[in-house]
Design a protein around this motif. Structure first.
Motif, PDB file in Angstrom:
ATOM      1  N   LEU A 112       0.822  -1.212   0.000  1.00 52.29           N
ATOM      2  CA  LEU A 112       0.000   0.000   0.000  1.00 52.29           C
ATOM      3  C   LEU A 112       0.861   1.269   0.000  1.00 52.29           C
ATOM      4  O   LEU A 112       0.329   2.365  -0.155  1.00 52.29           O
ATOM      5  N   ALA A 113       2.165   1.122   0.192  1.00 47.77           N
ATOM      6  CA  ALA A 113       3.056   2.276   0.338  1.00 47.77           C
ATOM      7  C   ALA A 113       3.254   2.973  -1.005  1.00 47.77           C
ATOM      8  O   ALA A 113       3.386   2.323  -2.044  1.00 47.77           O
ATOM      9  N   LYS A 114       3.305   4.306  -0.961  1.00 47.78           N
ATOM     10  CA  LYS A 114       3.479   5.100  -2.176  1.00 47.78           C
ATOM     11  C   LYS A 114       4.702   5.999  -1.994  1.00 47.78           C
ATOM     12  O   LYS A 114       4.621   7.050  -1.359  1.00 47.78           O
ATOM     13  N   GLY A 115       5.816   5.565  -2.543  1.00 48.30           N
ATOM     14  CA  GLY A 115       7.029   6.350  -2.411  1.00 48.30           C
ATOM     15  C   GLY A 115       8.187   5.683  -3.125  1.00 48.30           C
ATOM     16  O   GLY A 115       8.069   4.567  -3.633  1.00 48.30           O
ATOM     17  N   ILE A 116       9.317   6.392  -3.176  1.00 47.54           N
ATOM     18  CA  ILE A 116      10.579   5.877  -3.692  1.00 47.54           C
ATOM     19  C   ILE A 116      11.574   5.921  -2.538  1.00 47.54           C
ATOM     20  O   ILE A 116      11.708   6.942  -1.857  1.00 47.54           O
ATOM     21  N   GLU A 117      12.265   4.814  -2.296  1.00 44.62           N
ATOM     22  CA  GLU A 117      13.172   4.743  -1.160  1.00 44.62           C
ATOM     23  C   GLU A 117      14.373   5.666  -1.360  1.00 44.62           C
ATOM     24  O   GLU A 117      15.049   5.622  -2.402  1.00 44.62           O
ATOM     25  N   ARG A 118      14.632   6.471  -0.358  1.00 40.88           N
ATOM     26  CA  ARG A 118      15.796   7.351  -0.421  1.00 40.88           C
ATOM     27  C   ARG A 118      17.077   6.532  -0.357  1.00 40.88           C
ATOM     28  O   ARG A 118      17.149   5.523   0.311  1.00 40.88           O
ATOM     29  N   GLY A 119      18.073   6.980  -1.065  1.00 39.42           N
ATOM     30  CA  GLY A 119      19.359   6.290  -1.078  1.00 39.42           C
ATOM     31  C   GLY A 119      19.442   5.251  -2.178  1.00 39.42           C
ATOM     32  O   GLY A 119      20.261   5.360  -3.087  1.00 39.42           O
ATOM     33  N   SER A 296      12.977  14.002  -2.980  1.00 45.22           N
ATOM     34  CA  SER A 296      14.410  13.991  -3.278  1.00 45.22           C
ATOM     35  C   SER A 296      14.805  12.733  -4.038  1.00 45.22           C
ATOM     36  O   SER A 296      15.607  12.786  -4.980  1.00 45.22           O
ATOM     37  N   ALA A 297      14.232  11.588  -3.640  1.00 48.72           N
ATOM     38  CA  ALA A 297      14.537  10.338  -4.332  1.00 48.72           C
ATOM     39  C   ALA A 297      13.983  10.355  -5.752  1.00 48.72           C
ATOM     40  O   ALA A 297      14.645   9.889  -6.698  1.00 48.72           O
ATOM     41  N   ILE A 298      12.776  10.892  -5.925  1.00 49.82           N
ATOM     42  CA  ILE A 298      12.187  10.974  -7.265  1.00 49.82           C
ATOM     43  C   ILE A 298      13.015  11.903  -8.150  1.00 49.82           C
ATOM     44  O   ILE A 298      13.284  11.617  -9.322  1.00 49.82           O
ATOM     45  N   ARG A 299      13.434  13.040  -7.590  1.00 54.92           N
ATOM     46  CA  ARG A 299      14.296  13.982  -8.322  1.00 54.92           C
ATOM     47  C   ARG A 299      15.576  13.300  -8.773  1.00 54.92           C
ATOM     48  O   ARG A 299      16.006  13.427  -9.931  1.00 54.92           O
ATOM     49  N   GLU A 300      16.207  12.548  -7.867  1.00 57.72           N
ATOM     50  CA  GLU A 300      17.455  11.873  -8.206  1.00 57.72           C
ATOM     51  C   GLU A 300      17.234  10.785  -9.242  1.00 57.72           C
ATOM     52  O   GLU A 300      18.052  10.595 -10.165  1.00 57.72           O
ATOM     53  N   LEU A 301      16.121  10.061  -9.118  1.00 60.29           N
ATOM     54  CA  LEU A 301      15.793   9.022 -10.092  1.00 60.29           C
ATOM     55  C   LEU A 301      15.592   9.636 -11.476  1.00 60.29           C
ATOM     56  O   LEU A 301      16.059   9.093 -12.490  1.00 60.29           O
ATOM     57  N   ALA A 302      14.897  10.771 -11.532  1.00 64.85           N
ATOM     58  CA  ALA A 302      14.674  11.458 -12.801  1.00 64.85           C
ATOM     59  C   ALA A 302      15.997  11.910 -13.410  1.00 64.85           C
ATOM     60  O   ALA A 302      16.221  11.757 -14.624  1.00 64.85           O
ATOM     61  N   GLN A 303      16.884  12.448 -12.594  1.00 64.48           N
ATOM     62  CA  GLN A 303      18.183  12.893 -13.097  1.00 64.48           C
ATOM     63  C   GLN A 303      18.984  11.721 -13.647  1.00 64.48           C
ATOM     64  O   GLN A 303      19.657  11.839 -14.679  1.00 64.48           O
ATOM     65  N   ARG A 304      18.905  10.586 -12.962  1.00 63.76           N
ATOM     66  CA  ARG A 304      19.632   9.390 -13.404  1.00 63.76           C
ATOM     67  C   ARG A 304      19.187   8.945 -14.789  1.00 63.76           C
ATOM     68  O   ARG A 304      19.990   8.447 -15.585  1.00 63.76           O
ATOM     69  N   HIS A 305      17.895   9.151 -15.093  1.00 60.78           N
ATOM     70  CA  HIS A 305      17.351   8.703 -16.376  1.00 60.78           C
ATOM     71  C   HIS A 305      17.173   9.848 -17.369  1.00 60.78           C
ATOM     72  O   HIS A 305      16.561   9.660 -18.424  1.00 60.78           O
TER      73      HIS A 305
END
Length: 341
Positions: A112-119, A296-305
């Motif tokens: 049920l969790a909605k998020g991206i794990e930091r790190g 912050s995790a979503i931002r970093e994931l977007a930058q990675r891709h």
């Protein structure tokens, strides 16, 4: 290869007695399933057993008699065929590490969790696979317009159950279908998880706009452009673009960005009105505004891709870099003009 024949949910346990975990446990119980709800705090479990109510998270909502409660994870997980994980995204790994030895060999795990794990930048289903070692076709994800209070009040809504194994998705669907809760099934787990994580960040921006006194045009703009950047990230990760036009995309986004029941929108509105991060946290009564941590995790994931996500970028700056919400509009409106698509 997907497992065949998983057509019933069996014994169901919900791990996490916050507002959404409790509401979903009620849905399952109302659908006729015997359900065990695990609460981290013994007093919450005792109150559910004694008073048929979780007064800390859903005051005034009577819980069904076929919903049991415990604070002992061993009791909760004993013989559980379907395990619903209803803890915050950033604490899922820690909790699941403690629970993994108690899981049945073929249990269906429902997130049920909605998020991206930091790190790690993992989606929740990826965290579950990494911690437990289970095949990813044993993991289902629930996403959609899931405002817990409205669901607990039995207001009509629909949701999506995503699982690579369609039979498992159907088993969960059957287990939570009621006269007020209508689940659909899809196999696009990536799209469901990206939609569910990103909508919290966009809701923060909509709350900030509301706190600044902006109206419906601004809200409509943020929702629409927020959906666009969510879809771009999802496509880069392999999601089906059509998922974002459905309940796990647009449906969840509109509900979370528009409702005062949304913790993320409420948190953003407090920031927009001039409150500090600490004051905004107090306004959501200690509950988690997932977007604050996930942005912050979503931002970093977007930058990675190599994906451009300008709304996510400014939300991150407000929540973590001291950027003031009133600067958000100028930052977004002042960007270089270009075609819509």
């Amino acid at each position: 290869m997907a497992a065949a024949g998983k057509t019933t949910a069996g014994k169901i346990t919900v791990l996490g007695a916050g507002s959404w975990g409790t509401a979903f446990a009620k849905v399952l119980a109302d659908a006729g399933q015997p359900v065990t709800l695990w609460a981290r705090r013994r007093d919450v479990a005792d109150a559910v057993t004694r008073d048929r109510e979780n007064g800390d998270y859903l005051p005034g909502i009577r819980l069904p008699d076929n919903l049991a409660a415990t604070s002992d994870p061993r009791v909760a997980l004993d013989g559980a065929d379907t395990v619903v994980l209803a803890v915050p995204s950033q604490s899922l790994r820690h909790n699941l590490t403690a629970w993994r030895s108690l899981l049945a060999p073929d249990a269906t795990l429902v997130s049920l969790a909605k998020g991206i794990e930091r790190g790690t930048l993992r989606r929740m289903s990826e965290v579950i696979v990494e911690v437990t070692g289970v095949p990813d076709d044993r993991i289902a994800v629930v996403s959609g317009p899931n405002l817990a209070r409205e669901i607990a009040e039995e207001q009509p809504t629909a949701t999506v159950i995503a699982c690579r194994d369609h039979d498992r998705a159907v088993a969960v669907q059957r287990a939570c279908t009621t006269g007020y809760f209508r689940p659909y099934t899809i196999t696009d787990v990536i799209g469901c998880e990206i939609g569910g994580a990103c909508k919290n960040v966009i809701a923060l921006s909509c709350g900030m706009a509301d706190g600044l006194g902006f109206g419906a045009n601004t809200l409509g703009t943020l929702i629409t452009r927020g959906l666009a950047e969510t879809s771009r990230l999802g496509a880069a990760l392999g999601a089906d673009p059509m998922t974002f036009a459905g309940l796990a995309g647009l449906g969840d986004l509109v509900a979370t960005c528009s409702s005062p029941l949304s913790r993320n929108r409420t948190f953003g509105a407090r920031l927009g009105s001039g409150e500090s991060m600490a004051q905004a946290q107090a306004a959501v009564h200690g509950q988690v505004a997932e977007g604050v941590k996930s942005c912050s995790a979503i931002r970093e994931l977007a930058q990675r891709h190599g994906v451009e996500m300008p709304i996510t970028e400014v939300v991150h700056r407000v929540c973590h870099d001291g950027f003031h919400p009133r600067e958000m509009a100028g930052e977004l409106i002042g960007r270089k003009t270009k075609p819509e698509r």
